[in-house]
Motif scaffolding. Structure first.
Motif, PDB file in Angstrom:
ATOM      1  N   THR A  48      62.906  10.221  64.601  1.00  0.00           N
ATOM      2  CA  THR A  48      61.331  10.452  65.018  1.00  0.00           C
ATOM      3  C   THR A  48      60.701  10.158  65.531  1.00  0.00           C
ATOM      4  O   THR A  48      59.057  10.513  65.460  1.00  0.00           O
ATOM      5  N   GLU A 157      56.981  13.284  60.532  1.00  0.00           N
ATOM      6  CA  GLU A 157      57.577  14.191  60.116  1.00  0.00           C
ATOM      7  C   GLU A 157      58.251  15.296  60.156  1.00  0.00           C
ATOM      8  O   GLU A 157      57.247  15.917  60.667  1.00  0.00           O
ATOM      9  N   PHE A 158      58.656  16.512  59.451  1.00  0.00           N
ATOM     10  CA  PHE A 158      59.005  17.585  60.092  1.00  0.00           C
ATOM     11  C   PHE A 158      58.070  18.491  59.993  1.00  0.00           C
ATOM     12  O   PHE A 158      58.389  19.010  60.928  1.00  0.00           O
ATOM     13  N   ASN A 159      57.171  18.513  59.249  1.00  0.00           N
ATOM     14  CA  ASN A 159      55.461  19.086  59.447  1.00  0.00           C
ATOM     15  C   ASN A 159      54.729  18.876  60.160  1.00  0.00           C
ATOM     16  O   ASN A 159      54.033  19.667  60.200  1.00  0.00           O
ATOM     17  N   GLY A 160      55.331  17.809  61.234  1.00  0.00           N
ATOM     18  CA  GLY A 160      54.643  17.465  62.506  1.00  0.00           C
ATOM     19  C   GLY A 160      52.947  16.212  62.088  1.00  0.00           C
ATOM     20  O   GLY A 160      52.258  15.492  62.953  1.00  0.00           O
ATOM     21  N   VAL A 161      53.299  16.002  61.248  1.00  0.00           N
ATOM     22  CA  VAL A 161      52.363  15.117  60.074  1.00  0.00           C
ATOM     23  C   VAL A 161      52.819  13.163  60.619  1.00  0.00           C
ATOM     24  O   VAL A 161      53.576  13.511  60.530  1.00  0.00           O
ATOM     25  N   ASP A 163      53.488   9.365  59.825  1.00  0.00           N
ATOM     26  CA  ASP A 163      53.706   9.207  58.832  1.00  0.00           C
ATOM     27  C   ASP A 163      53.491   7.381  59.020  1.00  0.00           C
ATOM     28  O   ASP A 163      54.981   6.761  60.062  1.00  0.00           O
TER      29      ASP A 163
END
Length: 437
Positions: A48, A157-161, A163
């Protein structure tokens, strides 16, 4: 042209071997740069990942024909494809890396708009997980480029944040914070030990306390630095504190090793002239090494002299590591000579044993943190780059624990508390050693 491409090939190989600074949001100014390739960042992507590249205030000057916009552009290059690109360059001196099938093409100056083009802003997904390097290539001979480049590399990340730390370094904030707690606990035990044995506390123990404080604060700042980069892409000033405490910690560490190695405040209350010279060499060199470290960490590989600064840092670090060994060797030699004349064989043998053990510990620490850790960084998969950082911190902690235990403040140190039988055995051991020498 052939020599230029050979130099380019060697530079590419060197740049990929040297660990780069962590990627973050950066705005960089390139001024009249004629290099055929410029490395901006190296980043470990998950499936991602995304790359944002924006260029503005672009101008190209050429001493020959008008530059071809399609011969200037940005691309990503994976570690696996590097050798293939190097081979293409060596086989064909006029080969343009933008034409390579092994590169991930982003855009060329032909895409800049509006004409006459001077700006571009685009985001690109990275769907194949890997470690990629962001390059700019200029395949127009005898031309130079001026531009402002804004880069963002991150994984979602999976929650859209977002990194902003590479895949192999996203664990570093927690790692550094954990070790900072360990060192604060270590400092607490050390302070208690000093308070319980006030009569045995020397000046060197105070310096050792300061070293623990600097190490703990350095790790706290490193954790905060990496945390803010991870979350926002910017260290928010924590990098300044990190470099400050890193400088103080490294200078204190080398100073403590030199002073302990000379036996200062344990064996004698003063330093000889040659030992003072070692300190006068090591401390200025550490200042230079830290300046090089800041340049490496903050500017990134895009500057022309970045490789040179890396070489300066490595050379100075090697010189400092060699320099701090000499005082320990001098102490061992001095103790061996003294043992022949002062009639205190057991005491001198115990001191000799102590400094020999310290010599081995220092050599092991330097070898592991300079060679083994570098090898781990080189051979580890990009997802596990944090392992080399963990190995370095573990080795440092083991070294600190051993050194502090060996030279702890105790009223009757095990090395010096010997009876008459041990005195006779020590005299025999020293005679045997002298015979062997």
């Amino acid at each position: 042209m052939a020599k230029l491409h050979h130099l380019l090939s060697l530079s590419l190989l060197l740049l990929t071997l040297i660990p780069l600074s962590i990627a973050e949001i950066k705005t960089l100014k390139i001024i009249s740069d004629s290099r055929p390739m410029i490395l901006f960042e190296k980043f470990g992507f998950t499936h991602t990942g995304r790359v944002n590249v924006a260029v503005s205030s672009v101008s190209v000057t050429s001493n020959l024909s008008p530059p071809e916009p399609s011969r200037l552009g940005f691309f990503l290059l994976s570690e696996e494809s590097l050798l293939q690109v190097l081979l293409e360059i060596q086989q064909n001196p006029s080969f343009c890396v933008l034409d390579s099938q092994y590169t991930t093409h982003l855009f060329t100056f032909r895409d800049l708009s509006p004409p006459p083009a001077s700006s571009f802003n685009q985001s690109y997904p990275v769907s194949i997980p890997n470690e990629y390097s962001l390059f700019f290539a200029n395949c127009n001979p005898e031309s130079s480029v001026t531009m402002t480049v804004h880069t963002e590399m991150y994984n979602v990340e999976f929650n859209g944040v977002k990194d902003y730390l590479p895949a192999g370094q996203t664990q570093l904030p927690s790692l550094y914070f954990l070790f900072s707690i360990v060192y604060f606990v270590f400092l607490g035990y050390w302070v208690v030990a000093c308070l319980k044995n006030k009569k045995s506390v020397h000046r060197i123990h105070l310096l050792m306390s300061g070293l623990l404080v600097m190490k703990a604060l350095n790790l706290i700042c490193a954790a905060e630095d990496k945390h803010y980069v991870k979350v926002t892409g910017s260290p928010h000033g924590w990098d300044v504190l990190f470099y400050m405490f890193q400088f103080l910690r490294v200078v204190l560490l080398f100073t403590v090793i030199v002073l302990v190695g000379t036996g200062w405040s344990f064996l004698k209350p003063f330093l000889q002239e040659k030992e003072k010279k070692v300190l006068m060499i090591v401390i200025p060199l550490q200042v230079l090494a830290n300046v090089a470290s800041i340049v490496i960490g903050e500017t990134g590989p895009f500057i022309k002299d970045w490789v040179t600064w890396n070489q300066v840092f490595l050379l100075v670090d090697i010189i400092c590591c060699c320099a701090i060994i000499f005082p320990i060797v001098w102490s061992i030699r001095s103790l061996r000579e003294t043992s022949k004349t002062d009639g205190k064989a057991a005491r001198n043998l115990s001191k000799l044993t102590l400094f020999r053990q310290f010599y081995i510990v220092v050599i092991g620490y330097l070898y592991f943190t300079r060679i083994v850790v570098f090898a781990l960084r080189t051979i580890s998969a990009y997802k596990y780059q944090w392992v080399s950082n963990a190995a370095e911190e573990i080795a440092s902690l083991v070294f600190y624990v051993i050194m502090f235990y060996m030279f702890r403040p105790v009223e009757r140190n095990e090395y010096f508390a010997l009876d008459d039988d041990e005195e006779e055995a020590a005299e025999m051991a020293l005679r045997d050693e002298e015979f062997e020498l």
